[in-house]
Scaffold this motif. Structure first.
Motif, PDB file in Angstrom:
ATOM      1  N   GLU A 184      33.583  35.632  46.902  1.00  0.00           N
ATOM      2  CA  GLU A 184      33.956  35.962  45.528  1.00  0.00           C
ATOM      3  C   GLU A 184      34.573  37.362  45.442  1.00  0.00           C
ATOM      4  OE1 GLU A 184      32.214  35.247  41.121  1.00  0.00           O
ATOM      5  OE2 GLU A 184      30.765  35.825  42.661  1.00  0.00           O
ATOM      6  N   ARG A 185      33.927  38.326  46.066  1.00  0.00           N
ATOM      7  CA  ARG A 185      34.444  39.696  46.060  1.00  0.00           C
ATOM      8  C   ARG A 185      35.785  39.762  46.793  1.00  0.00           C
ATOM      9  NH1 ARG A 185      32.695  45.229  46.346  1.00  0.00           N
ATOM     10  NH2 ARG A 185      34.664  46.336  46.297  1.00  0.00           N
ATOM     11  N   GLY A 186      35.896  39.038  47.911  1.00  0.00           N
ATOM     12  CA  GLY A 186      37.139  39.020  48.674  1.00  0.00           C
ATOM     13  C   GLY A 186      38.299  38.464  47.873  1.00  0.00           C
ATOM     14  N   LEU A 187      38.055  37.393  47.130  1.00  0.00           N
ATOM     15  CA  LEU A 187      39.108  36.824  46.289  1.00  0.00           C
ATOM     16  C   LEU A 187      39.523  37.792  45.188  1.00  0.00           C
ATOM     17  CD1 LEU A 187      37.776  33.156  46.018  1.00  0.00           C
ATOM     18  CD2 LEU A 187      39.799  33.932  47.289  1.00  0.00           C
ATOM     19  N   GLU A 188      38.544  38.478  44.610  1.00  0.00           N
ATOM     20  CA  GLU A 188      38.849  39.479  43.576  1.00  0.00           C
ATOM     21  C   GLU A 188      39.681  40.618  44.163  1.00  0.00           C
ATOM     22  OE1 GLU A 188      35.012  40.673  42.140  1.00  0.00           O
ATOM     23  OE2 GLU A 188      34.684  38.768  41.094  1.00  0.00           O
TER      24      GLU A 188
END
Length: 90
Positions: free
Chosen positions: A13-17
């Motif tokens: 999730e953080r990587g996609l953000e």
């Protein structure tokens, strides 16, 4: 939407953000490494980093020195766990 119940969901999730803003972070590089499989699972990524494996290792080396190798392998295992769990959840 990423289910928080999946292992490694917080990393993905953080990587996609971070990828959405082209931020070069551990998480965005990890997601770049896993991009092909994540796209197959239905996650959208209009941008990924070139040579994410080398970039991630360099970033970890700068932070952890000799501990980079173990952390790199740990992160890869975590994203693979996420991919497998997400595939089963489909």
């Amino acid at each position: 939407m990423i289910s928080a119940a999946l292992p490694g969901a917080e990393l993905v999730e953080r990587g996609l953000e971070d990828l959405a803003t082209r931020g070069e972070t551990v998480e965005s590089l990890l997601v770049s490494i896993a991009a092909s499989r994540l796209r197959t699972l239905g996650y959208s990524m209009p941008f990924v980093f070139d040579e994410p494996e080398m970039r991630l290792y360099r970033l970890l080396s700068g932070e952890l020195g000799d501990g980079a190798h173990a952390r790199y392998n740990s992160l890869i295992r975590r994203v693979v766990s996420f991919q497998r769990a997400a595939a089963c959840a489909r």
